[in-house]
Design an enzyme around this catalytic site. Structure first.
Site, mmCIF file in Angstrom:
data_model
loop_
_atom_site.group_PDB
_atom_site.id
_atom_site.type_symbol
_atom_site.label_atom_id
_atom_site.label_comp_id
_atom_site.label_asym_id
_atom_site.label_seq_id
_atom_site.Cartn_x
_atom_site.Cartn_y
_atom_site.Cartn_z
ATOM 1 N N LEU A 1 -18.811 7.683 -4.873
ATOM 2 C CA LEU A 1 -17.646 7.539 -6.159
ATOM 3 C C LEU A 1 -16.793 6.290 -5.430
ATOM 4 O O LEU A 1 -16.207 6.394 -4.173
ATOM 5 C CB LEU A 1 -16.998 8.673 -5.972
ATOM 6 C CG LEU A 1 -17.466 9.742 -7.094
ATOM 7 C CD1 LEU A 1 -19.016 10.228 -7.053
ATOM 8 C CD2 LEU A 1 -16.483 11.104 -6.991
ATOM 9 N N GLU B 1 8.256 -27.831 16.490
ATOM 10 C CA GLU B 1 7.573 -27.005 17.191
ATOM 11 C C GLU B 1 8.845 -26.223 18.119
ATOM 12 O O GLU B 1 8.327 -25.041 18.708
ATOM 13 C CB GLU B 1 6.705 -27.597 18.389
ATOM 14 C CG GLU B 1 5.747 -28.566 17.844
ATOM 15 C CD GLU B 1 4.865 -29.135 18.926
ATOM 16 O OE1 GLU B 1 3.859 -28.709 19.437
ATOM 17 O OE2 GLU B 1 5.560 -30.305 19.090
ATOM 18 N N GLN C 1 5.926 -23.406 2.329
ATOM 19 C CA GLN C 1 5.725 -24.411 3.313
ATOM 20 C C GLN C 1 4.363 -25.220 3.078
ATOM 21 O O GLN C 1 4.143 -26.117 2.134
ATOM 22 C CB GLN C 1 5.938 -24.087 4.688
ATOM 23 C CG GLN C 1 7.460 -23.956 4.931
ATOM 24 C CD GLN C 1 7.576 -23.628 6.478
ATOM 25 O OE1 GLN C 1 7.010 -23.958 7.489
ATOM 26 N NE2 GLN C 1 8.850 -23.282 6.656
ATOM 27 N N ARG D 1 3.793 8.179 13.032
ATOM 28 C CA ARG D 1 2.845 7.122 13.190
ATOM 29 C C ARG D 1 3.510 5.929 13.832
ATOM 30 O O ARG D 1 4.606 5.604 13.991
ATOM 31 C CB ARG D 1 2.485 6.565 11.884
ATOM 32 C CG ARG D 1 3.166 5.299 11.302
ATOM 33 C CD ARG D 1 2.821 5.143 9.822
ATOM 34 N NE ARG D 1 1.608 4.508 9.265
ATOM 35 C CZ ARG D 1 1.297 3.323 9.525
ATOM 36 N NH1 ARG D 1 2.446 2.214 9.707
ATOM 37 N NH2 ARG D 1 0.005 2.603 9.442
HETATM 38 C C1 LIG Z 1 -6.029 -3.338 4.102
HETATM 39 C C2 LIG Z 1 -6.039 -1.989 4.344
HETATM 40 C C3 LIG Z 1 -5.123 -1.338 4.934
HETATM 41 C C4 LIG Z 1 -5.056 0.041 5.109
HETATM 42 N N1 LIG Z 1 -3.982 0.521 5.890
HETATM 43 C C5 LIG Z 1 -3.994 2.054 5.879
HETATM 44 C C6 LIG Z 1 -2.702 2.537 6.373
HETATM 45 O O1 LIG Z 1 -1.743 2.172 6.996
HETATM 46 N N2 LIG Z 1 -2.837 3.990 6.511
HETATM 47 C C7 LIG Z 1 -3.728 4.468 6.017
HETATM 48 O O2 LIG Z 1 -3.732 5.808 6.091
HETATM 49 N N3 LIG Z 1 -4.609 4.104 5.394
HETATM 50 C C8 LIG Z 1 -5.029 2.853 5.448
HETATM 51 N N4 LIG Z 1 -5.975 2.033 4.765
HETATM 52 C C9 LIG Z 1 -6.847 3.056 4.233
HETATM 53 C C10 LIG Z 1 -6.697 3.554 2.931
HETATM 54 O O3 LIG Z 1 -5.894 4.813 2.869
HETATM 55 C C11 LIG Z 1 -8.173 3.866 2.406
HETATM 56 O O4 LIG Z 1 -9.251 3.128 2.570
HETATM 57 C C12 LIG Z 1 -8.143 4.613 1.067
HETATM 58 O O5 LIG Z 1 -7.256 5.913 0.934
HETATM 59 C C13 LIG Z 1 -9.412 5.117 0.417
HETATM 60 O O6 LIG Z 1 -9.337 5.426 -0.918
HETATM 61 P P1 LIG Z 1 -10.126 4.566 -2.000
HETATM 62 O O7 LIG Z 1 -9.686 5.238 -3.425
HETATM 63 O O8 LIG Z 1 -9.977 3.209 -1.779
HETATM 64 O O9 LIG Z 1 -11.578 5.089 -1.550
HETATM 65 P P2 LIG Z 1 -12.858 4.286 -1.767
HETATM 66 O O10 LIG Z 1 -13.018 3.195 -0.870
HETATM 67 O O11 LIG Z 1 -12.990 4.000 -3.342
HETATM 68 O O12 LIG Z 1 -13.901 5.609 -1.559
HETATM 69 C C14 LIG Z 1 -13.823 6.037 -0.309
HETATM 70 C C15 LIG Z 1 -14.917 7.185 -0.006
HETATM 71 O O13 LIG Z 1 -14.275 8.387 -1.003
HETATM 72 C C16 LIG Z 1 -15.477 8.960 -1.727
HETATM 73 N N5 LIG Z 1 -14.552 9.600 -2.868
HETATM 74 C C17 LIG Z 1 -13.663 8.763 -3.422
HETATM 75 N N6 LIG Z 1 -13.278 9.735 -4.405
HETATM 76 C C18 LIG Z 1 -13.922 10.755 -4.331
HETATM 77 C C19 LIG Z 1 -13.915 12.129 -5.201
HETATM 78 N N7 LIG Z 1 -12.902 12.090 -6.028
HETATM 79 N N8 LIG Z 1 -14.689 13.079 -4.798
HETATM 80 C C20 LIG Z 1 -15.664 12.908 -3.816
HETATM 81 N N9 LIG Z 1 -15.838 11.577 -3.108
HETATM 82 C C21 LIG Z 1 -14.912 10.775 -3.486
HETATM 83 C C22 LIG Z 1 -16.418 7.838 -2.024
HETATM 84 O O14 LIG Z 1 -17.528 8.176 -2.378
HETATM 85 C C23 LIG Z 1 -16.338 7.109 -0.665
HETATM 86 O O15 LIG Z 1 -17.121 7.520 0.247
HETATM 87 C C24 LIG Z 1 -6.098 0.606 4.590
HETATM 88 C C25 LIG Z 1 -7.037 0.105 3.934
HETATM 89 C C26 LIG Z 1 -7.060 -1.142 3.770
HETATM 90 C C27 LIG Z 1 -8.265 -1.769 3.210
HETATM 91 S S1 FES Z 2 3.763 -20.976 3.587
HETATM 92 FE FE1 FES Z 2 3.090 -18.915 3.814
HETATM 93 S S2 FES Z 2 1.279 -19.414 4.916
HETATM 94 FE FE2 FES Z 2 2.070 -21.184 4.576
#
Ligand SMILES: Cc1cc2nc3c(=O)[nH]c(=O)nc-3n(C[C@H](O)[C@H](O)[C@H](O)COP(=O)(O)OP(=O)(O)OC[C@H]3O[C@@H](n4cnc5c(N)ncnc54)[C@H](O)[C@@H]3O)c2cc1C
Ligand code: FES
Ligand code: FES
Length: 1257
Positions: free
Chosen positions: A205, A1188, A74, A370
Site C-alpha cells: 500500500l 571566501e 544567489q 530525539r
Molecule cells: C526525506 C525524509 C525525511 C524523513 N525524516 C523523518 C524524520 O525526521 N523522522 C521520522 O520519524 N521519519 C522520517 N522520515 C520517514 C517517514 O516518517 C516515513 O517514510 C513515513 O512516515 C512513511 O509514510 P508513507 O505514507 O510515506 O509510507 P509509504 O512509503 O507510502 O508506505 C510505507 C509502508 O507502509 C505500508 N502501509 C502504508 N499504509 C498502510 C496501511 N494503511 N496498512 C498497511 N500497510 C500500510 C506500505 O505497504 C509500505 O510497506 C523521513 C522520510 C524521508 C523521505
Molecule cells: S541560492 Fe540557494 S542553493 Fe544557491
C-alpha cells in the site's frame, strides 16, 4: 522546478498539490517533494509548479518579487523550491506566524545564501512582523523596489483545478493504471481494497511513498502491483471515542498535527499528554513537504528504527485497527509489533484502517526525545518515548515503558528494566539503578552501522536522566520560536554620485527575478535535442586494484542502451598522467570512473551500469593520513616557511605546549550537481559543450585533447552554475571529456548529469587535515615561538592539493604576529576521492589550527581567550613569516568594532552568570580575528578579458571571462559597465560565458573574479567611451541612441575587447619568501551558543561579523557572500561529517546522511557589518573580494562551543587543557562533557572489533 537529490532531502523539487477533500468538502493544498511523488497518485489533483505561480511574461507573485528584491537568491537553484514552500503555506495560512514561515522552510536546503535573506524576504507576510502593517507599504522595501503589500493579491489563483463536481465523481471510481512493468490500482472503497489485498497479499500500500521510494530507488525493490488507498474514506476519517482519538491510517502527518493541535486545545491537559508529546516530535520530524506526504499508517508499518512517532505511540499504548476480508482485528502497537515478531504483526492480507491513540491519565507522565545531526529535517541518531504511571498521589511507579529508536535495526523496548522498576520511588537511587539496567538490557555492537557507538549508548541514559528531571520537576517544555532578526543592507555612497550609477548600491542579482520564477536555466534545463543520449557511469567498487577485465555484453543488451564507452574509445589523451577521464589499467579509489553507458534515457543507462562486470585484482590501499605518513606517500615536496629562531625561542619560553587537531573534510554539496551537455556539430569536428564549471578554458582544453582536435573546435558555454564553491574547477573538465568521448563515438548529443549520490563521492571535496603544533609562550600570554606541521589527506590524484598545502602553510599564522615561526606541510597521497579546491582553499583548516593553539595557550595561562588573541594579533605596519609587508590597522579596527557591536564583554559576563545557574546547559561565547588573503601567487592568474558590443539600437552586450556561480559577478560587471559607459542598467545585458567570446579565461576563483574581470570590463567600456567622446562633444544634449547611430555612420567600431593584468605576485619557496597575495581581507566575528550537556545539541544564539570589505561594489552581494560563507563554515566546523568504511567506501552520499546547515541552524541574531571608511587602492573602485573570507568566521561557533564545553569541564573538575576536533558534532560535544553517564557506558578496546567507519584525518 529543480532536481537536487531525488530522495526528498533538499526541497529543490517542491511543488504544491491541491486535492478535493471529501471529508471537509474543500480543496486542500500542501507542499510536496515532486521527486517522491508517484505520477499515478496525482490523478484528480492540481500540481502547481513555480512556473504556475508567476512569471516575467505574466505577473510576478509577491513572494517572487520579495525574494528577488531582498537578495534571497544567489545561484538560484534552490529558489523555485523556496518559492513553492512559501506559496503552499500562504495558500493555507494567508497570515502565517514567523514560526510557521520558518517551519515551512524546514525541508528546503540552500547552500549559498545562509537563509537569512530568505527569511527576511518572507517576514512581511507574517502579520506579526511588519510595523508598517496597514499602511500598504513594508518596512523592508527599499527605494525603487516593489511593495510587498500585506493586503491584497498575495495569493494568485493561477492554477486550474478540476471542478468540484468532477473531483467528487472521481472519488467514487476505482482507478487502474497499467505501466510496462507495474500496475497501480487506486480503489475507491475499503471493501475493494480488502479484496485486492486478499488476492494480491504482496502488493504494498503506497500512501506518501516516502518510505517505499527509498526501497525502490536505492535498493532496486520492484513491485508488479501497487495499491493506493489514500482515497478511501475510512482511512481518512477521524473520530473521538471515550478512550481517545481514532485516526485514519492514510491521514498524513501534517494533518495529524492539525488534529492534535485541536484536541489539545479542547481536552483537559491530563488527557492529552501523549498528544502533546507527539506534537513535540512532529515539530522536528522531516520538513513540511515530507510531513504533508507521509501517512500515519505508512509511518507505523514501515517502522524505521529512527522513526520518531513510533516510540511515543508505543508508550501511549496505541491500538492498530486492522481489517481484511476475514474481518476486523485490534493489535497493540508494542515492542513485539515494532520488532516485527510474526505473531504480533499484520498479516499480508490485512491493512491498518485506523489507529486509536488513547488519552493519557492523571498520574501519567509522558515525554519524548530525539537527537539528530541537525536540529530539524534530519533523522534521529537516537530517539525515545518514555512514560511512567504513578500510584495515585505517590511517587511510586505503577507502570513504566521506555522505547528507543536508532539502537539497532528496529525500535526497541527496555521492557525488562521497566518491569524491575515497578514499585520503586522516583528518586536518585531508582535513577541510578534504571540507568544500569538499561545499559545492560539495550546493547549496541561496537561495529554497529552508523557508528557513534559510545555516543548512542550515552544517549540511552542521557535521555532517561532528562525524563527523570522532567518528571521530578514537572518541567514545562521550552517554546521554540524563531527569532531570526531582520537586517538591513546599507553602504553610504558619495552623495554626488548620480542616482542612475549603480556602483556601491545593493542592486538585485541580475537573475534574481528569473531564479524565483524558474525561468533561469541551468545545464539540465536545456530542451532535449534530436538524437540525444543520456550517460551514467560505472565506478570502481575497490579503493585500489588492477582492472583485469571489463565485460559490457550484458549491459549492451539492456533496452535503449546504445553503447558503452571506456578508455579505449578515447581518440586523444586520456586526461593526464595523474588523473584519467576513464580508468585504464588501475583504479585508485572507490568512485573512479571506469566506463560510461549511453542510452536513450537516464534510467536505461543507469540500469545497464549495474550489468557491467568488472574483475579486479586487489592492491593494498592507503586510506588515512597516518598510513600515508607511514608509507611515505605524498604529492610534491614538503613546503615550509620560517622566520626568527624557533629552537632558541623555545629555550627562553616560560612554557611549552604540544598538541594536534584533526579537521574533517567537507563536501561541496552545491545544489546543482555536476552537469554537462555535449552536442557534436555536423562539420569540422566541432562540438558545443554546455557545462556547469568555474573553468571553461580547462574544459575546452581537456575535451580537445581527449578528442584529438584543436581547441578552436570546442565551444564551451556556461550561462550560470547552481553553486560551485571551488568544486567545479578541476573536475568538470574530466566529466565533459567523458561525455564528449561518448558523443564522438556515437555521433549523438550526450547529456551527463551526475546524480546526487555520484556527485557526492566521485569528485572529492575539502581536504581533511592533521595539524600538529608546538608553542612556546610567556606566562603573560605572549607567544614567542610556534612550530607547526600540517598533513592533508589529498586523496588519489594531485589535483590542486600541492597548492592547497602551500596555502595551508602560508596562511597558518592567521592574524597572529609570532616572532619565531615555522610552518611545514605535506599533501598525503591516499586511495580516497581526489580532494580539490573548496572555498577558503586550505585556510579554514589551518586557521582553525591557529585558533586551537591560541586557545590552548589561554587555557594554560588561565587568561581570557580574547586577551591572548588581542595581545598576539598583528598591529599596524607588519610583515608575514614569508616577509610580505602589510598594514594591519584595519584588523585592529575590526576587532574593536566587533567587541563593541557584539557587546562582547557584557555578554561574556551574562553567559558566565547563566553557566553558574545551569548545570546541564551551558553558554559559550568566542571572538575570533581573521587575516584572509585573496588571489593567487601566480601572476598570470590575475589576467582577464572582456568583450563589450554596442548595438545600433543602443543596447549593450557585455561578455567577460568570469562565470556566474551565484556570487553575483554578472551583476557587478553590469554595474561596472553602467558606471563606465554612464548608461542606465536597463541598456545592458549579459548573456553567457563562452570560450567563443572570451578565450583563455582563467578560473573564476580565489575571491578575485570580480576584481580581475571588473578591470577588463572597465577597460573595454573606457575604450568605447573614449571612441564616443568626440561624438558626445559634438552633440552633448543628444541621447545615447543618437550617439551610437552617429558613431556607426562615422565607421567607429562599437565593439571593444578589454584586457587586464591586475596583480603581480610571487613566492620563492627556496628562499621561503615572496609577495604571494595581492591583498588581505580582515574580519572579526563573535558568536554565542548554548549547548545541552546531556545530548551534545547546540543552539546558535547570535553572531556578529565585522568585515573589512572597503568600498563594496554591491553591498547586498558582498554581505550575501559573507553570510553564505559563514553558514558554510558553520557547517564545516560543527556538522558536516564525511564517513568512510574501513575499505575506503564513502557512506555519506546524500542529504540523508550528510547534513549541511538548514534554516534551523541560522543564529537567532545574525548581523554583518562592513567596516566603514576603508579603501583598497589595489582593486577596482577600492573594493575587496568577499567570496571566501566568510567561511572562517564560522569557526567562532566552534570556539563558542569550546567555551561552553570548557565551562562544563571546569565545573566538573575535568582538565581544561583539552582539544576538540572538527567538526564539533553532537557526538563530540557530548563526549567532551564527560559525566557519570558517560562513565557507566561500556567501552570497547580499539583493535578488538572492526569499526563501521574509520578516521581518515
Ligand atoms: C526525506 C525524509 C525525511 C524523513 N525524516 C523523518 C524524520 O525526521 N523522522 C521520522 O520519524 N521519519 C522520517 N522520515 C520517514 C517517514 O516518517 C516515513 O517514510 C513515513 O512516515 C512513511 O509514510 P508513507 O505514507 O510515506 O509510507 P509509504 O512509503 O507510502 O508506505 C510505507 C509502508 O507502509 C505500508 N502501509 C502504508 N499504509 C498502510 C496501511 N494503511 N496498512 C498497511 N500497510 C500500510 C506500505 O505497504 C509500505 O510497506 C523521513 C522520510 C524521508 C523521505
Ligand atoms: S541560492 Fe540557494 S542553493 Fe544557491
Ligand atoms: S530533489 Fe526532491 S527533495 Fe531533493
Amino acid at each position: 522546478t529543480k532536481y537536487g537529490c531525488g530522495i526528498g532531502g533538499c526541497g529543490a523539487c517542491t511543488v504544491m498539490i491541491s486535492r478535493y477533500d471529501p471529508i471537509s468538502k474543500k480543496i486542500l493544498h500542501h507542499p510536496a517533494n515532486s521527486c517522491l511523488l508517484p505520477i499515478c497518485s496525482l490523478y484528480g489533483s492540481a500540481v502547481t509548479t513555480v512556473e504556475g505561480v508567476g512569471s516575467t511574461k505574466t505577473k510576478l507573485h509577491p513572494i517572487q518579487k520579495r525574494l528577488a528584491n531582498c537578495h534571497g537568491s544567489q545561484c538560484g537553484f534552490c529558489t523555485p523550491g523556496m518559492v513553492m514552500s512559501m506559496y503552499s503555506l500562504l495558500r493555507n495560512h494567508p497570515e502565517p506566524t514567523m514560526e510557521q514561515i520558518t517551519a515551512a522552510l524546514d525541508g528546503n536546503l540552500c547552500r549559498c545564501t545562509g537563509y537569512r535573506p530568505i527569511i527576511d524576504s518572507y517576514r512581511p507576510f507574517s502579520a506579526e512582523c511588519c510595523p508598517m502593517k496597514g499602511t500598504g507599504g513594508c518596512c523592508l522595501d527599499k527605494e525603487g523596489s516593489i511593495s510587498c503589500s500585506h493586503e491584497g493579491d498575495r495569493v494568485l489563483n493561477l492554477y486550474l483545478f478540476p471542478s468540484q463536481r468532477v473531483a467528487k465523481q472521481m472519488q467514487k471510481k476505482t482507478l487502474v493504471f497499467h505501466g510496462p512493468r507495474t500496475t497501480w490500482i487506486s480503489p475507491a472503497s475499503l471493501w475493494e481494497l480488502l479484496e485486492l489485498k486478499a488476492n494480491y497479499p504482496n502488493a504494498p500500500l503506497v500512501v506518501g511513498n516516502t518510505s517505499m521510494v527509498l526501497e525502490m530507488k536505492m535498493e532496486g525493490v520492484y513491485h508488479p502491483l501497487i495499491l493506493y488507498p489514500a482515497r478511501i474514506p475510512e482511512l481518512n476519517a477521524v473520530c473521538y471515542t471515550e478512550n481517545g482519538i481514532v485516526i485514519g491510517a492514510a491521514c498524513h502527518l501534517a494533518q495529524l498535527r492539525e488534529i492534535l493541535i485541536t484536541v489539545v486545545s479542547e481536552q483537559p491537559e491530563e488527557k492529552t499528554k501523549v498528544y502533546r508529546t507527539l506534537l513535540k516530535q512532529l515539530k522536528t520530524l522531516a520538513g513540511e513537504q515530507i510531513r504533508s506526504l507521509a501517512s500515519l499508517g505508512g509511518h507505523i508499518v514501515s517502522r524505521g528504527s529512527t522513526w520518531d512517532l513510533n516510540p511515543v505511540l508505543a508508550v501511549g499504548k496505541s491500538i492498530l485497527n486492522l481489517e481484511s476480508t476475514g474481518g476486523t482485528l485490534q493489535i497493540p502497537l508494542n515492542d513485539q509489533f515494532l520488532t516485527r515478531m510474526q505473531n504480533a504483526d499484520l498479516r499480508p492480507n490485512e491493512v491498518i484502517v485506523s489507529i486509536l491513540i488513547p488519552f493519557s491519565q492523571k498520574d501519567d507522565f509522558v515525554s519524548a526525545f530525539r537527537q539528530a545531526d541537525r536540529r530539524k529535517n534530519a533523522l534521529s541518531v537516537v530517539n525515545s518515548g518514555m512514560r511512567v504511571l504513578f500510584k495515585p498521589n505517590t511517587d511510586i511507579i505503577a507502570d513504566m515503558s521506555i522505547f528507543y529508536g536508532g539502537i539497532g535495526p528496529t525500535t526497541v523496548s527496555a521492557r525488562k528494566s521497566c518491569q524491575k522498576l515497578i514499585g520503586r520511588h522516583w528518586n536518585e537511587q531508582m535513577l541510578d539503578d534504571a540507568c544500569r539496567l538499561i545499559v545492560g538490557e539495550i546493547v549496541l555492537s561496537p561495529s554497529a552501522v552508523g557508528g557513534k557507538v559510545e555516543y548512542r549508548r550515552t544517549l540511552l541514559v542521557s535521555f532517561l536522566f532528562r525524563f527523570y528531571l522532567e518528571v521530578l520537576q514537572e518541567l514545562k517544555k521550552m517554546k521554540t520560536q524563531s527569532k531570526i532578526e531582520r537586517f538591513s543592507i546599507k553602504q553610504d555612497v558619495d552623495p554626488g554620485q548620480p542616482p542612475q550609477d549603480p556602483v556601491g548600491r545593493p542592486i538585485m542579482h541580475q537573475s534574481g527575478i528569473k531564479h524565483t520564477t524558474g525561468e533561469a536555466t541551468y545545464c539540465d534545463d536545456m530542451n532535449p535535442v534530436d538524437g540525444e543520449l543520456s550517460m551514467a557511469v560505472v565506478t570502481s567498487t575497490r579503493a585500489h586494484a588492477k582492472i583485469i577485465s571489463i565485460d559490457v555484453s550484458e549491459a549492451l543488451k539492456v533496452p535503449g542502451v546504445v553503447d558503452v564507452v571506456t578508455a579505449r574509445d578515447i581518440p586523444g589523451e586520456n586526461g593526464t598522467e595523474d588523473e584519467r577521464v576513464y580508468a585504464d589499467h588501475e583504479v585508485i579509489y572507490v568512485g573512479h570512473i571506469i566506463c560510461g553507458v549511453v542510452a536513450e534515457t537516464y534510467e536505461q543507462a543507469k540500469k545497464a551500469t549495474e550489468k557491467v562486470k568488472i574483475r579486479y585484482e586487489d592492491l593494498e590501499p592507503i586510506l588515512t593520513i597516518k598510513d600515508a605518513i607511514k608509507h611515505n606517500s605524498y604529492f610534491g615536496e614538503e613546503k615550509k616557511v620560517e622566520k626568527g629562531n624557533v629552537e632558541e625561542a623555545f629555550k627562553t619560553a616560560n612554557q611549552i605546549i604540544e598538541g594536534e587537531i584533526h579537521v574533517g573534510g567537507q563536501l561541496h554539496f552545491y545544489l546543482e550537481t555536476d552537469s554537462v551537455f555535449v552536442i557534436p556539430r555536423k562539420e569540422d569536428q566541432e562540438m558545443d559543450v554546455y557545462v556547469g564549471t568555474q573553468y571553461a578554458t580547462a574544459v575546452q582544453n581537456t575535451v580537445a585533447l581527449a578528442l584529438n582536435v584543436p581547441s578552436s573546435r570546442i565551444m564551451c558555454h556556461t550561462r550560470r552554475v547552481g553553486g560551485a564553491f571551488g568544486g567545479k574547477t578541476t573536475k568538470p573538465p574530466f566529466f565533459a571529456a567523458a561525455a564528449a568521448v561518448a558523443a564522438n563515438k556515437t555521433g549523438r548529443p550526450v547529456r551527463f548529469i551526475l546524480h546526487r549520490q555520484d556527485d557526492m563521492f566521485i569528485p572529492g571535496g575539502r581536504h581533511p587535515l592533521l595539524g600538529k603544533y608546538k608553542i612556546g609562550f610567556m606566562n603573560d600570554g605572549r607567544i614567542i615561538a610556534a612550530d607547526l606541521e600540517f598533513y592533508t589527506n589529498a586523496g588519489c590524484t594531485p589535483d590542486e592539493s600541492v597548492l592547497v598545502i602551500e596555502y595551508v602553510v602560508l596562511k597558518s599564522d592567521n592574524a597572529y604576529d609570532i616572532p619565531n615561526f615555522r610552518s611545514r606541510g605535506r599533501a598525503c597521497k591516499t586511495n580516497l576521492p581526489s580532494n580539490t579546491a573548496f572555498r577558503g582553499f586550505g585556510f579554514p583548516q589551518s586557521g582553525l589550527t591557529a585558533e586551537t593553539w591560541i586557545a590552548a595557550v589561554a587555557s594554560k595561562t588561565h587568561l581570557p581567550h580574547d586577551k591572548v588573541r588581542e595581545m598576539n594579533m598583528y598591529k599596524g605596519a607588519s610583515a608575514t613569516p614569508y616577509k610580505q609587508d602589510f598594514d594591519a590597522s584595519s584588523l585592529t579596527r575590526c576587532w574593536k568594532e566587533c567587541l563593541e557591536k557584539s557587546e562582547y564583554y557584557s555578554r561574556k559576563t551574562a553567559s558566565e552568570e547563566f553557566n553558574k545557574q545551569n548545570y546541564w546547559k551551558k553558554k559559550g561565547i568566542a571572538i575570533i580575528p581573521m587575516k584572509f588573503s585573496v588571489g593567487f601567487y601566480v601572476t598570470y592568474y590575475h589576467q582577464a578579458a572582456a568583450l563589450v558590443h554596442i548595438y545600433l539600437d543602443g543596447s549593450v552586450l557585455v561578455a567577460h571571462g568570469g562565470i556566474e556561480l551565484g556570487q553575483g559577478i554578472n551583476t557587478k560587471m553590469l554595474q561596472i559597465a553602467s558606471h563606465e559607459l554612464k548608461l542606465p542598467l536597463s541598456y545592458l545585458h549579459l548573456s553567457e560565458t563562452s570560450t567563443v567570446t572570451v578565450p583563455n579565461a582563467v578560473v573564476t576563483a580565489g575571491s578575485i573574479g570580480a576584481d580581475v574581470n571588473g578591470k577588463a570590463v572597465q577597460n573595454a567600456c573606457q575604450i568605447l567611451r573614449k571612441r564616443l567622446e568626440p561624438i558626445i562633444k559634438e552633440n552633448p544634449q543628444g541621447k545615447w541612441e543618437d550617439w551610437i547611430q552617429a558613431a556607426h555612420q562615422q565607421s567607429i567600431s562599437l565593439s571593444a575587447t578589454g584586457f587586464f593584468k591586475v596583480y603581480v605576485t610571487n613566492m620563492d619557496w627556496m628562499k621561503e619568501e615572496g609577495n604571494p597575495f595581492p591583498y588581505y581581507v580582515f574580519g572579526v566575528a563573535c558568536s554565542e551558543v548554548e549547548i545541552d550537556c546531556l545530548t551534545g545539541d547546540h543552539k546558535n544564539i547570535r553572531t556578529d561579523i565585522v568585515m573589512d570589505a572597503c568600498f563594496s561594489i554591491n553591498p547586498a552581494v558582498d554581505i550575501g557572500q559573507i553570510e553564505g560563507g559563514f553558514i558554510q563554515g558553520l557547517g564545516l566546523y560543527t556538522m558536516e561529517e564525511i564517513k568512510f568504511s574501513p575499505e575506503g567506501e564513502q557512506y555519506t552520499l546524500g542529504p540523508d546522511t550528510y547534513k549541511i546547515p538548514a534554516v534551523c541552524d541560522v543564529p537567532e541574531q545574525l548581523r554583518i557589518y562592513l567596516l566603514p571608511n576603508t579603501r583598497n587602492p589595489m582593486a577596482i573602485y577600492s573594493s575587496k573580494g568577499m567570496g571566501e573570507a566568510g567561511v572562517f568566521m564560522g569557526s567562532t561557533v566552534f570556539f563558542a562551543i569550546r567555551d561552553a564545553v570548557a565551562a562544563v569541564r571546569k565545573e566538573r573538575g575535568l582538565s581544561e587543557n583539552f582539544t576538540l576536533d572538527s567538526p564539533l558534532t553532537i557526538e563530540r560535544i557530548r563526549m567532551a562533557c564527560a559525566d557519570d553517564f558517560t562513565a557507566m557506558i561500556p567501552k570497547d578496546k580499539p583493535g578488538t572489533y572492526k569499526p563501521w567507519a574509520i578516521d581518515i584525518e
